[in-house]
Design an enzyme around this catalytic site. Sequence first.
Site, PDB file in Angstrom:
ATOM      1  N   HIS A  56       0.875  -1.335   0.185  1.00 28.47           N
ATOM      2  CA  HIS A  56       0.010  -0.051  -0.132  1.00 28.47           C
ATOM      3  C   HIS A  56       0.839   1.263  -0.093  1.00 28.47           C
ATOM      4  CE1 HIS A  56      -3.288  -2.572   0.771  1.00 28.47           C
ATOM      5  NE2 HIS A  56      -3.047  -3.063   2.000  1.00 28.47           N
ATOM      6  N   HIS A 218      -7.624  -4.512  -0.730  1.00 31.12           N
ATOM      7  CA  HIS A 218      -7.043  -5.645  -1.019  1.00 31.12           C
ATOM      8  C   HIS A 218      -7.619  -6.268  -2.206  1.00 31.12           C
ATOM      9  CE1 HIS A 218      -6.531  -4.704   3.368  1.00 31.12           C
ATOM     10  NE2 HIS A 218      -5.129  -4.927   3.079  1.00 31.12           N
TER      11      HIS A 218
END
Length: 330
Positions: A56, A218
């Site tokens: 991320h 995700h």
Amino acid sequence: MKKLMNEADRFVPDVLEGFGAAHADLVQVHGDPWFVTRRDRASGKVGLVSGGGTGHEPLHVGFVGHGMLDAAVPGPVFTSPTPDAIVAASRAADGGRGVVHVVKNYTGDVLNFETAAELLEDEGIAVRTVLVDDDVAVQGSTFTAGRRGVAGVVPVEKIAGAAAERGDGLDEVVAVAERVVGQVRTMGVALAAATVPHVGRPGFDLAEGEVEIGVGIHGEPGRRRGPLEPADALTGHLVEPLLQDLALGGDDEVLLLVNGMGGTPLSELYVVYRGARRHLEDAGVRVARSSVGNLVTSLDMQGASVTTLRLDPELMALWDAPVRTPALRW
């Protein structure tokens, strides 16, 4: 799969070693367990710690530095960091006035940060937890334990970090962070899935000309799938739930954050920003502060998210306060 990587099991260490070398003036990277701390760690202030899976970036390691996080804990790709790493990072961040854990609402993150907090309390370190759950896409989902924490975590960390930097106590930093959580919302869209290095294939399939509205960072399912539309129409699908959820309007002032998922050009993010700002202004909302860029990514996912934070004078001043991290500086 084509990625700039060595062996898949070396991906996270290689990322962190490169990150630490590139930003050695601001951060220090620790191994066994892996965590990142400010180079200029200061005593006498509340420590701020966050963490989550690698993939991320710049979240969370890129937000370590003056005016933001004191430490960040990266886990494996899309996987929570372990309690021992969270404990080590929190010890390093403790300046004698306690530590605030900023935790995105995912089961693994919540459980591992809870375990770490219990261990730290046993050592005599005061720990408070702020749970971030800004994703308005989640409506009765069976895939998550309530709303997910997504790009809204950035203003939470920035504003709480500024409060800690000015000398606020533990309760005060928590109160400011929770005010942000209560006023920040996010909605995202995916055009194509991310490919996890050790898996080697996209995390989900979208048909040609199909998008996922409300996707998680995700690759979790969103609200619905639909056809690719012009950018302004897609952006409207993202902004309308934010307006409704926060009941925005009537001259409200907001921070508008347009975030890239990792595989979207900055030029396209500005197209999204243009549309989002127009939608907000048409609803009577004033965009007082803006941020556009890749802040909470999902490896190479194509897509974007829109975040709005309702501002008041104090939150605006804390957002504007000086920050010096690898990813945010002003």
